[in-house]
Design a protein around this motif. Structure first.
Motif, PDB file in Angstrom:
ATOM      1  N   ALA A  35      59.058  48.591  47.409  1.00  0.00           N
ATOM      2  CA  ALA A  35      60.000  49.681  47.658  1.00  0.00           C
ATOM      3  C   ALA A  35      61.053  49.814  46.569  1.00  0.00           C
ATOM      4  CB  ALA A  35      60.679  49.488  49.016  1.00  0.00           C
ATOM      5  N   PRO A  36      60.671  50.053  45.321  1.00  0.00           N
ATOM      6  CA  PRO A  36      61.675  50.238  44.264  1.00  0.00           C
ATOM      7  C   PRO A  36      62.580  51.420  44.577  1.00  0.00           C
ATOM      8  CG  PRO A  36      59.489  50.898  43.506  1.00  0.00           C
ATOM      9  CD  PRO A  36      59.286  50.227  44.819  1.00  0.00           C
ATOM     10  N   ARG A  37      63.862  51.229  44.409  1.00  0.00           N
ATOM     11  CA  ARG A  37      64.845  52.238  44.834  1.00  0.00           C
ATOM     12  C   ARG A  37      64.626  53.599  44.200  1.00  0.00           C
ATOM     13  NH1 ARG A  37      70.872  51.587  42.722  1.00  0.00           N
ATOM     14  NH2 ARG A  37      69.783  52.355  40.862  1.00  0.00           N
ATOM     15  N   ASP A  38      64.303  53.635  42.910  1.00  0.00           N
ATOM     16  CA  ASP A  38      64.184  54.903  42.194  1.00  0.00           C
ATOM     17  C   ASP A  38      62.745  55.378  42.060  1.00  0.00           C
ATOM     18  OD1 ASP A  38      66.926  54.870  41.910  1.00  0.00           O
ATOM     19  OD2 ASP A  38      66.861  53.882  39.953  1.00  0.00           O
ATOM     20  N   GLY A  39      61.863  54.834  42.878  1.00  0.00           N
ATOM     21  CA  GLY A  39      60.467  55.256  42.841  1.00  0.00           C
ATOM     22  C   GLY A  39      59.702  54.630  41.687  1.00  0.00           C
ATOM     23  N   TRP A  40      58.434  55.022  41.611  1.00  0.00           N
ATOM     24  CA  TRP A  40      57.570  54.458  40.565  1.00  0.00           C
ATOM     25  C   TRP A  40      56.485  55.462  40.224  1.00  0.00           C
ATOM     26  CZ3 TRP A  40      58.682  50.623  37.574  1.00  0.00           C
ATOM     27  CH2 TRP A  40      57.699  50.089  36.720  1.00  0.00           C
ATOM     28  N   PRO A  41      56.159  55.612  38.926  1.00  0.00           N
ATOM     29  CA  PRO A  41      56.676  54.901  37.741  1.00  0.00           C
ATOM     30  C   PRO A  41      58.075  55.341  37.371  1.00  0.00           C
ATOM     31  CG  PRO A  41      55.090  56.580  37.092  1.00  0.00           C
ATOM     32  CD  PRO A  41      55.065  56.548  38.588  1.00  0.00           C
TER      33      PRO A  41
END
Length: 242
Positions: A35-41
């Motif tokens: 769950a990376p805060r700023d999305g991915w990539p």
């Protein structure tokens, strides 16, 4: 098999990229993002990762929960300075990675879990791990950023396979490369020629011995290629005509 590096709820792309660089420094490539805060990539992660983008970030897998990221993991280490109220072994990075190498040799799959930059892992995250990694740092300033923590873990994982002394890779700068015999001969010839023109070898009957002494001096000096260029340049400057 190398341990998986799990970044749990990472907040900044730059920190993900820096962690990827730290991983690849020691041959680690299995990055998992929860769950990376700023999305991915994340373009900022790619820019910061530099040469590690293709080998680490392009292969990184994203999971919605820590439990899903750990689905194939047999033994996990949670990196935290807290969580000691949970009954778990508390290890240094060195001890933990020695343990991980042993488990890997026995066919186990290991992972190291890192928490968000601002607050670190929550107890719910730590509870899913089998052991805790705590870095024995200065108690008056225990703060480590994400990439530093990953770097310490990667170093300890790879330490037994690293050379005992640093070895240069690729092209060494001329300031480190010893001058060749031909380069030293040319330098000695240059100085002998210019000193002869300046009348240094006087009287004539002593000239052969003086030249021999000077030639011997050049051969004794531990000159590098850069050194020879400096001595050539010094001499050219001294004899330059305005």
């Amino acid at each position: 098999m190398e341990p998986a590096i799990i970044l749990c709820r990472p907040q900044m792309g730059e920190n993900i990229g820096a962690a990827a660089r730290a991983m690849l420094n020691f041959g680690l490539t299995d990055m998992r993002l929860v769950a990376p805060r700023d999305g991915w990539p994340n373009p900022k992660a790619i820019a910061m990762a530099s040469g590690a983008a293709g080998q680490v970030l392009d292969r990184a897998r994203v999971f919605p929960t820590l439990a899903e990221a750990m689905a194939d993991i047999d033994y996990a280490y949670a990196t935290t300075a807290r969580g000691r109220e949970l009954t778990k072994p508390v290890l240094t990075p060195a001890t933990a990675m020695t343990d991980a190498r042993m488990r890997t040799a026995q066919g186990g799959r290991t992972a190291v879990i890192f928490g968000p930059e601002r607050a670190g892992l929550e107890n719910d995250d730590v509870a899913r791990a089998n052991a805790i990694i705590t870095v024995p740092v200065n108690p008056d300033f225990p703060s480590l950023n994400l990439a530093q923590a990953v770097l310490l873990t990667g170093y300890e994982w790879s330490r037994e396979s690293l050379p005992p002394e640093p070895a240069p890779h690729g092209r060494r700068p001329d300031g480190e490369v010893p001058a060749t015999r031909i380069e030293i001969e040319k330098l000695a010839d240059h100085w002998e020629e210019r000193l002869s023109e300046a009348g240094f070898f006087f009287p004539a009957e002593k000239a052969p011995a003086m030249k021999l002494t000077l030639r011997n001096l050049w051969s004794r000096l531990p000159l590098t290629r850069a050194d020879t260029r400096i001595f050539h340049g010094m001499l050219r400057q001294l004899v330059r005509r305005d």
